[in-house]
Each structure stands twice: as C-alpha cells, then as structure tokens.
Design a protein around this motif. Structure first.
Motif, short mmCIF file in Angstrom:
data_model
loop_
_atom_site.label_atom_id
_atom_site.label_comp_id
_atom_site.label_asym_id
_atom_site.label_seq_id
_atom_site.Cartn_x
_atom_site.Cartn_y
_atom_site.Cartn_z
N GLU A 200 -8.98 -2.90 -2.78
CA GLU A 200 -9.25 -1.64 -3.48
C GLU A 200 -8.09 -1.23 -4.37
N ARG A 201 -6.87 -1.42 -3.89
CA ARG A 201 -5.68 -1.11 -4.70
C ARG A 201 -4.69 -2.27 -4.60
N PRO A 202 -4.82 -3.26 -5.48
CA PRO A 202 -3.94 -4.43 -5.40
C PRO A 202 -2.48 -4.07 -5.64
N ALA A 203 -1.61 -4.89 -5.09
CA ALA A 203 -0.18 -4.81 -5.39
C ALA A 203 0.12 -5.91 -6.40
N TRP A 204 0.37 -5.51 -7.65
CA TRP A 204 0.57 -6.49 -8.72
C TRP A 204 2.02 -6.95 -8.75
N ILE A 205 2.22 -8.26 -8.79
CA ILE A 205 3.57 -8.82 -8.92
C ILE A 205 3.96 -8.74 -10.39
N ARG A 206 4.90 -7.86 -10.71
CA ARG A 206 5.32 -7.67 -12.09
C ARG A 206 6.42 -8.64 -12.50
N GLY A 207 7.14 -9.13 -11.54
CA GLY A 207 8.20 -10.10 -11.84
C GLY A 207 8.76 -10.66 -10.54
N MET A 208 9.23 -11.90 -10.60
CA MET A 208 9.81 -12.52 -9.41
C MET A 208 10.79 -13.60 -9.86
N ASP A 209 11.92 -13.67 -9.19
CA ASP A 209 12.94 -14.64 -9.56
C ASP A 209 13.82 -14.92 -8.34
N GLY A 300 -1.18 3.35 -0.90
CA GLY A 300 -0.87 4.48 -1.77
C GLY A 300 0.45 5.15 -1.45
N GLU A 301 1.18 4.67 -0.44
CA GLU A 301 2.48 5.25 -0.09
C GLU A 301 3.53 4.95 -1.14
N SER A 302 3.34 3.87 -1.90
CA SER A 302 4.32 3.45 -2.88
C SER A 302 3.62 3.10 -4.18
N ASP A 303 4.31 3.36 -5.32
CA ASP A 303 3.79 2.96 -6.63
C ASP A 303 4.54 1.77 -7.20
N ARG A 304 5.84 1.70 -6.91
CA ARG A 304 6.64 0.58 -7.41
C ARG A 304 7.63 0.18 -6.33
N ALA A 305 7.55 -1.06 -5.88
CA ALA A 305 8.34 -1.48 -4.72
C ALA A 305 9.11 -2.76 -5.02
#
Length: 330
Positions: A200-209, A300-305
């Motif tokens: 319902e609310r995916p956690a999108w991987i914006r970057g990884m290194d 929904g507890e976090s927007d950017r982690a």
C-alpha cells in the motif's frame, strides 16, 4: 535448528505478506558466511528453504544480506526483473564467534595475533575516549536507549533495562556489546508499478552505495568512518534531512562514530527498533536495518529514512541506503 529449518518460516512469511509464490519472483539473492557454517558452499544447502521447483535465477554473496540486497537492486535497475527475494542468515552458536571473526583480518600481520572482535571494538572505543569525543557514561546512554526502544520489538533478544555489567574488554562493558544469536531475515524488492501492487505504501530506494576502508587497522583513524560518509554522499543522504536512521552499530561506540560521520542530530530518531544492540544475528543484522527502516515507511511513521550496514572490524566496510515514502516519490 539447521539453516533450512531457520529460514523456511521466514521465507514463507515474507512471501505470504505480498501474496507472491516462489515462481513469481524474478531473482533470488542470499547473504551468509561459510566461516560460520564451517563448510564450503554452505549456502547451496540453504536453498532447500526456497524450494527446488520451479527453477529460479539465483545468486549469493559471502557477506551480510544488505550486500545481497544491493546486488538484487542493481538487477532490478537493469530491467531484467521486476521482483526479487533477498534473504540472509547466520548461526553463531556452533563455534566461538569472537574467534571466528578473526578470519576477516589481514592474514599476514593481524590475524596471527588473534585479536577478537570485542577487543578491536574496545580499541575503537578507547580511541574515542582518548580523543575526548566520548566517555563511558555516553556509551551507557546509547545502550540504555537502545534496549528501551527494543521493548516494542518482538524480535529483540534484549529488552528494557539491561545492567551495565562487568568490563568485557575495557572500556566496553557487557551492555556495550551485542547479544549472540542465530537468526534469519528476508526482504522482497519490487520495481515501479509492481511495488504498488504488492504494498500500500512502498519504501522506495532512492540511492544506495557501499565503500570500504583500508584493510590495515593501523592506517585508519578509528574515531571516523570516511567510507560511511562517502557511501552516504553517493546515496544522496545529504540532499534532504532524514527523520529515521537504522544504524548497524553492534557496539555503543560505533553508533557515536556513525552519528558524527552522517551528521545525525537529535531530530533524527536513531535505531527505533533497538538496533544491533538488541539483536545481532551475524550476516543478517545489516539486512534487518534496511527492513526496519522500510517498515517504518510502510506504516507512515517515517517519510525519509537512512539504513546502514557494516561488515568487518571497526566499521571496515559500510553500506548506506536512502529510502522514501510516496510523499517524496511524487
């Protein structure tokens, strides 16, 4: 339990949560260590937990499962698959873990001396204290906060108030060190529209290194983690503030090093799961940090982690992932 007996319920649970079957997954990647199992190619036997049919596209890393997730993420970015199953497991119980982990060290100069993982972490903690950047009271505060937060984590080994205990290796006391335990973890990755179908609310991987320090401990400043900062820069951490950070810091002193390297202030909630100080299954604890960060975005507890994983002595190899909810995804 065997590795397969430990893995099967975890794999079944994560697939059932998404409604996927083994045959629906385009790529499977695992993380583990033959040193822990005491035999070569031990991961091939663990594949029994995935299932022998239908045939799968599979890979393995001799690392924490966070690096298996990195490989699966790259696979999805190529467009060859839109789903991946990542799992990791580790059994510390068959042998003396502190001795086993010495096999990670430089084989010519350091490993023959048999400095164990706790002794090396104590050297790092003492370096912080000698530099005036921490004291034993600050280390105790990290331990107390982590164990309190773990009280709501059903998977935590240590919860609530934990006595400081004796010194294991000065300046580290029992409470400054992680518990030993066997464990497994699994994560499902999905790309684009497929992710929205499964969650319902995916956690999108914006970057990884991920980056690594010099192998020789004597050429490093143990009070800093430049590889973590470099990985964070390439993952896009400093573009916008994060509200949550799951740091793979098995020792209290390592959390302090990571906080400073990542510029995390009091506004960022660090290790709300309790972190590795509450449960530290070797080879799975880093993957768990990514899963814990993602779960808070799902809820929904976090927007950017931020999620962090480490491998090797004194934060030698570090991976950083930045995850965002739909509010930032646009």
């Amino acid at each position: 339990m065997s590795e397969v007996e430990m893995l099967m319920p975890v794999l079944h649970q994560v697939l059932s949560q998404t409604g996927l079957r083994t045959g629906d997954v385009g790529f499977t990647c695992s993380g583990s260590s033959d040193y822990l199992a005491g035999r070569a190619f031990s991961f091939t036997m663990a594949l029994d937990g995935v299932g022998a049919w239908p045939p799968i596209s599979e890979s393995h890393v001799e690392m924490d499962g966070a690096w298996a997730l990195y490989e699966a993420w790259v696979k999805l970015l190529t467009g060859e698959s839109d789903t991946a199953l990542v799992y990791a497991y580790g059994k510390s119980s068959p042998g003396a873990l502190r001795d086993v982990l010495t096999r990670q060290l430089d084989p010519y100069y350091t490993a023959p001396l048999w400095p164990d993982s706790v002794a090396l972490a104590a050297l790092q903690a003492q370096a912080l204290i000698d530099a005036g950047e921490a004291d034993e009271a600050e280390l105790a505060g990290v331990a107390a906060r982590s164990r309190r937060d773990a009280a709501v984590n059903p998977h935590a080994q240590l919860q609530g108030e934990v006595p400081r205990g004796r010194h294991l290796v000065r300046p580290l006391r029992v409470s400054d060190c992680p518990p030993l335990g066997d464990g497994a973890a699994a994560v499902v990755l999905a790309a684009g529209p497929r992710a929205r179908e499964l969650c319902e609310r995916p956690a999108w991987i914006r970057g990884m290194d991920h980056r690594i320090e010099a192998h020789g401990l004597g050429v490093r400043d143990l009070t800093r983690s430049p590889s973590t900062r470099l990985a964070a820069e390439h993952a896009g951490l400093f573009e916008r503030p994060v509200d949550t950070a799951e740091l793979h810091a098995p020792f209290t002193s390592q959390e302090l090093v990571l906080r400073r390297s990542l510029d995390l202030d009091a506004r960022v909630r660090v290790n709300p799961s309790g972190g590795a100080l509450a449960a530290n299954p070797v080879m799975a604890a880093g993957l768990i940090r990514i899963g814990e960060a993602a779960s808070r975005i799902h809820s929904g507890e976090s927007d950017r982690a931020l999620a962090h994983a480490t491998s090797g002595p004194c934060l030698q190899h570090n991976l950083v992932a930045v995850l965002e909810g739909e509010t930032h995804a646009g």
